[in-house]
Design an enzyme around this catalytic site. Structure first.
Site, mmCIF file in Angstrom:
data_model
loop_
_atom_site.group_PDB
_atom_site.id
_atom_site.type_symbol
_atom_site.label_atom_id
_atom_site.label_comp_id
_atom_site.label_asym_id
_atom_site.label_seq_id
_atom_site.Cartn_x
_atom_site.Cartn_y
_atom_site.Cartn_z
ATOM 1 N N HIS A 119 0.818 -1.214 0.000
ATOM 2 C CA HIS A 119 0.000 0.000 0.000
ATOM 3 C C HIS A 119 0.850 1.263 0.000
ATOM 4 O O HIS A 119 0.371 2.332 -0.369
ATOM 5 C CB HIS A 119 -0.947 0.004 1.209
ATOM 6 C CG HIS A 119 -0.288 0.332 2.515
ATOM 7 N ND1 HIS A 119 0.401 -0.605 3.259
ATOM 8 C CD2 HIS A 119 -0.206 1.486 3.224
ATOM 9 C CE1 HIS A 119 0.874 -0.040 4.361
ATOM 10 N NE2 HIS A 119 0.520 1.234 4.357
ATOM 11 N N HIS A 162 4.447 10.444 11.986
ATOM 12 C CA HIS A 162 3.812 9.379 12.749
ATOM 13 C C HIS A 162 4.869 8.520 13.426
ATOM 14 O O HIS A 162 6.006 8.452 12.985
ATOM 15 C CB HIS A 162 2.841 8.539 11.915
ATOM 16 C CG HIS A 162 3.403 7.849 10.712
ATOM 17 N ND1 HIS A 162 3.938 8.511 9.631
ATOM 18 C CD2 HIS A 162 3.475 6.533 10.393
ATOM 19 C CE1 HIS A 162 4.317 7.650 8.698
ATOM 20 N NE2 HIS A 162 4.062 6.440 9.150
#
Length: 311
Positions: free
Chosen positions: A120, A185
């Site tokens: 992804h 993140h």
């Protein structure tokens, strides 16, 4: 000679498909709305091919052999993780070979794949930007998850070489450059040197290639458990600073941060912005439009930037 018609940088997250918002006001809603606006703008640009710079999340590359950069030149297959497309993807092979030859001439020993698996980290952005999987692509996978990583300065230099290689291609088509990853993140360590990475998990990071599907099946529940937390760390101030540097055409300021400062400000997952750095430098243009939404529920600062206007 190929023409670079623009650059798109776009965050990705498993939770864009695992925790999709029901409305624009919900977490992630603004990001997905603006991603669709970018798709429509790209449709108007009408590129003939897209170069996608993105990471792998231990679906294709493991610590048995961990290359800093891998270029797909003939076949690519989507792993199919987190709702991204599984199966064959179209490759712009002539353009890919031009990129490889140009990078080699510039002194980059890029790993080469005639059959590249992409997860992804490449496919989600590719699908969102193009509206499917029909546009021929050149996939460039950057190691951003498995220390030691290519330096930010090396990525900056590679971006220049990539842009020159694409512009020198005998293919006369219109080329869009896209980058997938980040922004800030924080993720668990994937470093086998880390004393906290032990046992079966450490073994899988090294030997997972033997059964990548089994590795992914064991890892996915841990990823899913990270989603939905409204207090997950996201550094929105740094994310905005990053987008402003590309808007002001100052990518060197990002490269000058170095590995440790980048991780301090953007987290272990923030190393994915290496992909943006390569892509924007290759395009050689500042961002003309950007969008940003901090989405702690998706554990990520979700940013988009383009070198062309978006309605």
């Amino acid at each position: 000679m190929a023409e670079i018609v623009g650059f798109v940088g776009m965050s990705h997250s498993p939770f864009a498909t695992l925790l999709p918002p029901e409305e624009v006001s919900a977490p992630g809603g603004r990001f997905l709305r603006d991603a669709d606006r970018v798709r429509r703008a790209v449709e108007r640009l009408a590129p003939d091919a897209i170069v996608v710079v993105g990471p792998d999340h231990f679906h294709a590359n493991f610590y048995d052999v961990m290359p800093p950069f891998v270029l797909g030149v003939e076949q690519a297959v989507g792993f199919g993780d987190f709702g991204s497309t599984a199966g064959p993807l179209p490759i712009a092979s002539q353009l890919a070979w031009s990129a490889y030859d140009g990078l080699a001439a510039a002194g980059f020993d890029i790993s080469l794949s005639y059959s590249l698996t992409v997860d992804h980290g490449v496919v989600q952005g590719y699908e969102m930007i193009t509206g499917g999987i029909d546009l021929p692509m050149v996939p460039l996978v950057v190691n951003t998850a498995a220390p030691p990583l290519p330096s930010l300065q090396r990525c900056f230099t590679l971006g220049h070489a990539l842009g020159q290689a694409l512009r020198s291609s005998p293919d006369a088509g219109r080329v869009l450059i896209a980058a997938s990853g980040g922004l800030s993140h924080w993720l668990p360590s994937n470093d086998p040197r880390d004393p906290a990475v032990t046992g079966d998990r450490r073994d899988a990071l090294i030997h997972g290639r033997a059964d990548a599907q089994a590795f992914a099946a064991a890892r996915e529940p841990r990823v899913r458990a990270m989603g939905g937390n409204p207090t997950a760390p996201v550094n929105a101030d740094w994310d905005q600073w990053f987008l402003e540097r590309l808007t002001d055409n100052e990518p060197a300021a990002i490269a000058d941060l170095g590995h440790e400062k980048l991780e301090e400000y953007a987290g272990t997952g923030g190393h994915e912005v290496r992909c943006w750095l390569i892509g924007q430098v290759a395009a050689g243009r500042p961002l003309a439009w950007s969008s940003y939404e901090p989405v702690p529920e998706w554990i990520t600062g979700m940013g988009i930037g383009t070198t062309f206007t978006v309605d």
